[in-house]
Design a protein around this motif. Structure first.
Motif, PDB file in Angstrom:
ATOM      1  N   SER A  95     -58.517 -46.450   7.038  1.00 17.61           N
ATOM      2  CA  SER A  95     -58.596 -45.338   8.132  1.00 17.61           C
ATOM      3  C   SER A  95     -59.234 -44.189   7.588  1.00 17.61           C
ATOM      4  O   SER A  95     -58.550 -43.823   6.581  1.00 17.61           O
ATOM      5  CB  SER A  95     -57.499 -45.037   8.885  1.00 17.61           C
ATOM      6  OG  SER A  95     -57.234 -44.004   9.671  1.00 17.61           O
ATOM      7  N   LEU A  96     -60.439 -43.552   8.158  1.00 18.61           N
ATOM      8  CA  LEU A  96     -61.121 -42.635   7.839  1.00 18.61           C
ATOM      9  C   LEU A  96     -60.820 -41.545   8.920  1.00 18.61           C
ATOM     10  O   LEU A  96     -61.109 -41.629  10.189  1.00 18.61           O
ATOM     11  CB  LEU A  96     -62.477 -42.725   7.448  1.00 18.61           C
ATOM     12  CG  LEU A  96     -63.376 -41.587   7.215  1.00 18.61           C
ATOM     13  CD1 LEU A  96     -62.797 -41.061   5.985  1.00 18.61           C
ATOM     14  CD2 LEU A  96     -64.846 -42.068   7.016  1.00 18.61           C
ATOM     15  N   ASN A  97     -60.325 -40.155   8.659  1.00 18.21           N
ATOM     16  CA  ASN A  97     -60.038 -39.263   9.602  1.00 18.21           C
ATOM     17  C   ASN A  97     -60.777 -37.918   9.412  1.00 18.21           C
ATOM     18  O   ASN A  97     -60.854 -37.646   8.307  1.00 18.21           O
ATOM     19  CB  ASN A  97     -58.641 -39.066   9.898  1.00 18.21           C
ATOM     20  CG  ASN A  97     -57.996 -40.302  10.498  1.00 18.21           C
ATOM     21  OD1 ASN A  97     -58.028 -40.369  11.844  1.00 18.21           O
ATOM     22  ND2 ASN A  97     -57.124 -41.021   9.866  1.00 18.21           N
ATOM     23  N   ALA A  98     -61.272 -37.558  10.510  1.00 19.79           N
ATOM     24  CA  ALA A  98     -61.913 -36.258  10.436  1.00 19.79           C
ATOM     25  C   ALA A  98     -60.673 -35.088  10.667  1.00 19.79           C
ATOM     26  O   ALA A  98     -59.884 -35.215  11.469  1.00 19.79           O
ATOM     27  CB  ALA A  98     -62.989 -35.945  11.485  1.00 19.79           C
ATOM     28  N   ILE A  99     -60.670 -34.268   9.658  1.00 17.61           N
ATOM     29  CA  ILE A  99     -59.447 -33.248  10.022  1.00 17.61           C
ATOM     30  C   ILE A  99     -59.858 -32.117  10.747  1.00 17.61           C
ATOM     31  O   ILE A  99     -60.726 -31.405  10.666  1.00 17.61           O
ATOM     32  CB  ILE A  99     -59.107 -32.634   8.541  1.00 17.61           C
ATOM     33  CG1 ILE A  99     -58.423 -33.800   7.394  1.00 17.61           C
ATOM     34  CG2 ILE A  99     -58.087 -31.576   8.665  1.00 17.61           C
ATOM     35  CD1 ILE A  99     -57.424 -34.573   8.079  1.00 17.61           C
ATOM     36  N   VAL A 100     -59.235 -32.164  11.991  1.00 16.18           N
ATOM     37  CA  VAL A 100     -59.413 -31.306  12.938  1.00 16.18           C
ATOM     38  C   VAL A 100     -58.606 -30.089  13.223  1.00 16.18           C
ATOM     39  O   VAL A 100     -58.917 -29.150  13.680  1.00 16.18           O
ATOM     40  CB  VAL A 100     -59.724 -31.840  14.554  1.00 16.18           C
ATOM     41  CG1 VAL A 100     -61.097 -32.891  14.496  1.00 16.18           C
ATOM     42  CG2 VAL A 100     -58.454 -32.540  14.757  1.00 16.18           C
ATOM     43  N   ALA A 101     -57.241 -30.283  12.611  1.00 18.44           N
ATOM     44  CA  ALA A 101     -56.388 -29.124  12.280  1.00 18.44           C
ATOM     45  C   ALA A 101     -55.762 -29.182  11.252  1.00 18.44           C
ATOM     46  O   ALA A 101     -55.497 -30.038  10.514  1.00 18.44           O
ATOM     47  CB  ALA A 101     -55.220 -29.738  13.589  1.00 18.44           C
ATOM     48  N   ASN A 102     -55.415 -27.942  10.738  1.00 14.37           N
ATOM     49  CA  ASN A 102     -54.546 -27.667   9.608  1.00 14.37           C
ATOM     50  C   ASN A 102     -53.206 -27.287  10.029  1.00 14.37           C
ATOM     51  O   ASN A 102     -53.235 -25.881  10.356  1.00 14.37           O
ATOM     52  CB  ASN A 102     -55.140 -27.164   8.519  1.00 14.37           C
ATOM     53  CG  ASN A 102     -54.381 -27.154   7.269  1.00 14.37           C
ATOM     54  OD1 ASN A 102     -53.073 -26.379   7.278  1.00 14.37           O
ATOM     55  ND2 ASN A 102     -54.819 -27.597   6.187  1.00 14.37           N
ATOM     56  N   LYS A 162     -61.215 -37.207   0.778  1.00 12.30           N
ATOM     57  CA  LYS A 162     -59.702 -37.026  -0.031  1.00 12.30           C
ATOM     58  C   LYS A 162     -58.978 -38.146   0.419  1.00 12.30           C
ATOM     59  O   LYS A 162     -59.381 -38.940   1.595  1.00 12.30           O
ATOM     60  CB  LYS A 162     -59.213 -35.728   0.587  1.00 12.30           C
ATOM     61  CG  LYS A 162     -60.104 -34.404   0.059  1.00 12.30           C
ATOM     62  CD  LYS A 162     -59.292 -33.029   0.810  1.00 12.30           C
ATOM     63  CE  LYS A 162     -60.176 -31.846   0.469  1.00 12.30           C
ATOM     64  NZ  LYS A 162     -60.488 -31.615  -1.026  1.00 12.30           N
ATOM     65  N   GLN A 163     -57.941 -38.396  -0.160  1.00  8.68           N
ATOM     66  CA  GLN A 163     -57.183 -39.554   0.046  1.00  8.68           C
ATOM     67  C   GLN A 163     -55.657 -38.971   0.033  1.00  8.68           C
ATOM     68  O   GLN A 163     -55.221 -38.476  -0.602  1.00  8.68           O
ATOM     69  CB  GLN A 163     -57.394 -40.732  -1.091  1.00  8.68           C
ATOM     70  CG  GLN A 163     -58.640 -41.549  -1.012  1.00  8.68           C
ATOM     71  CD  GLN A 163     -58.492 -42.446  -2.134  1.00  8.68           C
ATOM     72  OE1 GLN A 163     -57.506 -42.849  -2.683  1.00  8.68           O
ATOM     73  NE2 GLN A 163     -59.805 -42.668  -2.642  1.00  8.68           N
ATOM     74  N   GLY A 164     -54.776 -39.948   0.661  1.00 12.18           N
ATOM     75  CA  GLY A 164     -53.315 -39.625   0.589  1.00 12.18           C
ATOM     76  C   GLY A 164     -52.945 -40.564   1.690  1.00 12.18           C
ATOM     77  O   GLY A 164     -53.423 -41.258   2.454  1.00 12.18           O
ATOM     78  N   ILE A 165     -51.305 -40.304   1.976  1.00 14.50           N
ATOM     79  CA  ILE A 165     -50.660 -40.993   2.912  1.00 14.50           C
ATOM     80  C   ILE A 165     -51.018 -40.520   4.299  1.00 14.50           C
ATOM     81  O   ILE A 165     -50.750 -39.210   4.327  1.00 14.50           O
ATOM     82  CB  ILE A 165     -49.171 -41.223   2.618  1.00 14.50           C
ATOM     83  CG1 ILE A 165     -48.969 -41.549   1.127  1.00 14.50           C
ATOM     84  CG2 ILE A 165     -48.403 -41.687   3.793  1.00 14.50           C
ATOM     85  CD1 ILE A 165     -47.321 -41.481   0.960  1.00 14.50           C
ATOM     86  N   THR A 166     -51.557 -41.283   5.004  1.00  9.86           N
ATOM     87  CA  THR A 166     -51.651 -40.909   6.612  1.00  9.86           C
ATOM     88  C   THR A 166     -50.583 -41.195   7.459  1.00  9.86           C
ATOM     89  O   THR A 166     -50.071 -42.459   7.272  1.00  9.86           O
ATOM     90  CB  THR A 166     -52.757 -41.601   7.288  1.00  9.86           C
ATOM     91  OG1 THR A 166     -54.058 -41.110   6.260  1.00  9.86           O
ATOM     92  CG2 THR A 166     -53.062 -41.367   8.700  1.00  9.86           C
ATOM     93  N   ALA A 222     -52.045 -27.689   2.718  1.00  8.83           N
ATOM     94  CA  ALA A 222     -52.936 -26.388   2.811  1.00  8.83           C
ATOM     95  C   ALA A 222     -54.156 -26.564   2.095  1.00  8.83           C
ATOM     96  O   ALA A 222     -55.104 -25.931   2.579  1.00  8.83           O
ATOM     97  CB  ALA A 222     -52.085 -25.218   2.115  1.00  8.83           C
ATOM     98  N   ASP A 223     -54.206 -27.526   1.156  1.00 10.01           N
ATOM     99  CA  ASP A 223     -55.546 -27.659   0.236  1.00 10.01           C
ATOM    100  C   ASP A 223     -56.117 -28.516   1.133  1.00 10.01           C
ATOM    101  O   ASP A 223     -57.389 -29.111   0.459  1.00 10.01           O
ATOM    102  CB  ASP A 223     -55.277 -27.930  -1.230  1.00 10.01           C
ATOM    103  CG  ASP A 223     -54.307 -29.288  -1.453  1.00 10.01           C
ATOM    104  OD1 ASP A 223     -53.844 -29.938  -0.270  1.00 10.01           O
ATOM    105  OD2 ASP A 223     -54.518 -29.903  -2.510  1.00 10.01           O
ATOM    106  N   ILE A 224     -56.134 -29.220   2.324  1.00 12.18           N
ATOM    107  CA  ILE A 224     -56.990 -30.116   2.843  1.00 12.18           C
ATOM    108  C   ILE A 224     -57.412 -29.389   4.269  1.00 12.18           C
ATOM    109  O   ILE A 224     -56.996 -29.233   5.207  1.00 12.18           O
ATOM    110  CB  ILE A 224     -56.334 -31.487   3.370  1.00 12.18           C
ATOM    111  CG1 ILE A 224     -55.767 -32.039   1.998  1.00 12.18           C
ATOM    112  CG2 ILE A 224     -57.093 -32.311   4.220  1.00 12.18           C
ATOM    113  CD1 ILE A 224     -55.468 -33.482   2.164  1.00 12.18           C
ATOM    114  N   PRO A 225     -58.629 -28.876   3.972  1.00 10.85           N
ATOM    115  CA  PRO A 225     -59.283 -27.848   5.019  1.00 10.85           C
ATOM    116  C   PRO A 225     -59.707 -28.670   6.506  1.00 10.85           C
ATOM    117  O   PRO A 225     -59.829 -29.741   6.256  1.00 10.85           O
ATOM    118  CB  PRO A 225     -60.300 -27.071   4.286  1.00 10.85           C
ATOM    119  CG  PRO A 225     -60.752 -28.094   3.319  1.00 10.85           C
ATOM    120  CD  PRO A 225     -59.650 -28.888   2.917  1.00 10.85           C
ATOM    121  N   VAL A 226     -59.658 -27.930   7.322  1.00 11.46           N
ATOM    122  CA  VAL A 226     -60.137 -28.569   8.740  1.00 11.46           C
ATOM    123  C   VAL A 226     -61.779 -28.723   8.184  1.00 11.46           C
ATOM    124  O   VAL A 226     -62.349 -27.809   7.617  1.00 11.46           O
ATOM    125  CB  VAL A 226     -60.077 -27.433   9.970  1.00 11.46           C
ATOM    126  CG1 VAL A 226     -58.728 -27.415  10.249  1.00 11.46           C
ATOM    127  CG2 VAL A 226     -60.862 -26.222   9.664  1.00 11.46           C
TER     128      VAL A 226
END
Ligand code: R1P
Ligand code: URA
Length: 290
Positions: free
Chosen positions: A256-263, A192-196, A122-126
């Motif tokens: 791998s760097l990703n743009a968050i398009v969905a939450n 931000k970082q974490g397991i993808t 929840a704390d990783i916003p679009v």
């Protein structure tokens, strides 16, 4: 050992079968994107473009950004395409295509995926940017290669399998770390970082329920709540685990760097995902050219 023409397949112009480029078209820095239309979005920032080609979903542009030579290539969607693109790019760099012999000197490539992804926290916003500190493969690709276990983190995998009650009918999940060299270059307080987590599909495998129910129906709850020491799963997409695994096995660097398009927790989708992807492209290019 030389290779039969059925194994290392070349086109009439000497280019490699699917990627359709020759060794001289490949830079040491390789940006991979899923969407073929994203290739041009990256290369429009280049001051020079020396080569363009395309075949199927694989579009390639090579040029320079702030004086640094780079190739940008689309993989299409999924780890099956990653197997093709990474095997062929590694062959272009490290196999003599005329003799089929390995080149005497290893050529290391640096791969940076610029993708789109769905957040599982929840704390990783679009519209935020997330680096996969690790790729969690739910796709099974790495198990088709001998010796891949050496690059996997079995203890974390076992904890994940237990937490999720992972069905033995599905391939064993595998975890591979990102390149620390590229992490240093690309991580900042803007990321931000974490397991993808890398799924083998977009709907059922990512817990989406349209007309067919995912199995298990609450897979995302287990992914969101998984914790191993300070590691948690931040996001879902469809390529990172195979990129990390193949690059490590081949001796290359990958991030791998990703743009968050969905939450997925909040049920939100970006209203301006193209702007976020553009922001990610400029951010990555600037850091890679330093
Ligand atoms: C699904 O929509 C596709 O988008 C994501 C997934 O990994 C999958 O390939 O990445 P790209 O935007 O890089 O394609
Ligand atoms: N790409 C994915 O694979 N999943 C998402 O939710 C968004 C982009």
């Amino acid at each position: 050992m030389s290779k039969a023409s059925s194994e290392l397949i070349l086109n009439a112009d000497g280019s490699i079968y699917h990627c359709n480029i020759r060794p001289e078209h490949l830079a040491d820095i390789v940006i991979t994107v899923g969407d073929p239309n994203r290739v041009e979005k990256v290369s429009l920032h280049f001051e020079t473009i020396e080569h363009k080609s395309s075949k199927r979903e694989i579009v390639t542009h090579t040029g320079t950004y702030k004086g640094t030579r780079m190739t940008v290539i689309s993989t299409g969607m999924g780890t099956d395409n990653i197997d093709i693109v990474f095997s062929e790019l590694d062959a272009l760099a490290n196999i003599n295509l005329e003799t089929g012999e390995n080149n005497p000197e290893f050529r290391k490539l640096s791969f940076v995926r610029l993708g789109t992804s769905g957040a599982l926290q929840a704390d990783i916003p679009v519209d935020s940017l997330v680096i996969g500190s690790h790729g969690l493969g739910l796709d099974g690709l790495l198990h088709y290669y001998q010796g891949s276990e050496e690059f996997m983190m079995a203890e974390v995998e076992d904890a994940f399998i237990k937490h999720v009650n992972w069905s033995p009918k599905k391939a064993r999940p595998y975890l591979v770390e990102a390149s620390s060299t590229l992490m240093e270059k690309l991580a900042s307080d803007e990321t931000k970082q974490g397991i993808t987590a890398t799924a083998c599909g977009f709907y059922g495998p990512q817990g989406r329920f349209l007309r067919l129910a995912p199995n298990p129906i609450d897979i995302n709850d287990y992914l969101t709540s998984f914790q191993y020491e300070d590691l948690r799963i931040t996001n879902f997409e469809m390529e990172t685990s195979a990129i990390y695994g193949l690059a490590k096995m081949m001796g290359h660097e990958a991030l791998s760097l990703n743009a968050i398009v969905a939450n997925r927790i909040l049920g939100e989708f970006s209203t301006d995902s193209y702007a976020t992807v553009d922001k990610m492209i400029v951010y990555a290019l600037d850091r890679l050219a330093k």
